[in-house]
Design an enzyme around this catalytic site. Structure first.
Site: not given
Length: 228
Positions: A35, A165-166, A212-214
């Site tokens: 992404g 981004v995470d 998000m962030g996983r």
């Protein structure tokens, strides 16, 4: 951060392993993966501009069309055809300028042919440097390409350029892209809170915002900035 990182790498006095290609000007391959973020093109700009400052090391930078697929299909963009102004303009260009892809190369033993194809293309275009702009899977792929290229007698210098981004890449203090999403989430949280506050007396009292962030909680934590 990216230009300094790449510049430091190019300034190193590489000592190739026995049997590797001689120390001469070679080309580089750059690809965007996964992404895209608000600043991924700025990272691309950093790679290309810095490479141009080190013509004694890198003759040209080829960018993969749609990420790593561009190398596998030999669909690459010759960035030398672009003016300095165009490359600088990448800093303010949204999206993925060269196209990205969610395409994960499997393990070397599972799909050795694909890795061999990649090295064949690198050989054909005199590419000895591989800059992979992505997240966790991309960093892993860059490592695998480095290992198999050595085993094939054509070692490629691989450098993973952080982009997620995470903000969860090991040994990386701050991934380009995290700052933009942190601001977005903080502002969105603040706006949602004000909306709820204005209607709480007769309507919505609780608002849930999923981010998000996983395995990491940096983005969720950024929501706390709304209270600062």
């Amino acid at each position: 951060m990216i230009p300094r990182t790449v510049s430091a790498m190019l300034a190193l006095d590489f000592k190739p392993d026995r049997g590797s290609h001689p120390m001469s000007k070679k080309n580089a391959f750059y690809a965007q993966s996964g992404g895209v973020t608000a600043v991924i093109n700025a990272s691309a700009c950093g790679v290309i501009e810095t490479a141009r400052k080190h013509k004694n090391r890198i003759a040209n930078v080829y960018a993969g069309k749609n990420g790593i697929i561009g190398a596998l299909t030999e669909n690459m963009i010759d960035t030398s055809r672009e003016s300095a102004r165009t490359i600088t303009g990448l800093k303010h260009t949204p999206g993925g300028a060269f196209g990205s892809a969610r395409y994960k190369l499997k393990g070397v033993e599972e799909n050795r042919a694909e890795y061999e194809r990649l090295i064949e293309v690198f050989k054909a275009h005199d590419i000895a440097y591989f800059f992979y702009n992505g997240g966790n899977d991309s960093m892993d792929t860059a490592h695998k390409v480095s290992l198999i290229s050595k085993s094939m007698g054509y070692p490629v210098t691989c450098l993973g350029i952080p982009k997620t981004v995470d903000n969860d890449l090991p040994i990386t203090d701050n991934c380009p892209g995290f700052g933009s999403v942190a601001k977005y989430v903080a502002v969105s949280t603040k706006e949602a809170a004000l909306d709820v506050l204005s209607m709480a007396e007769t309507s919505t009292k609780v608002f849930v915002l999923e981010v998000m962030g996983r395995h990491a909680g940096w983005i969720a934590a950024a929501g706390g900035l709304a209270d600062s």
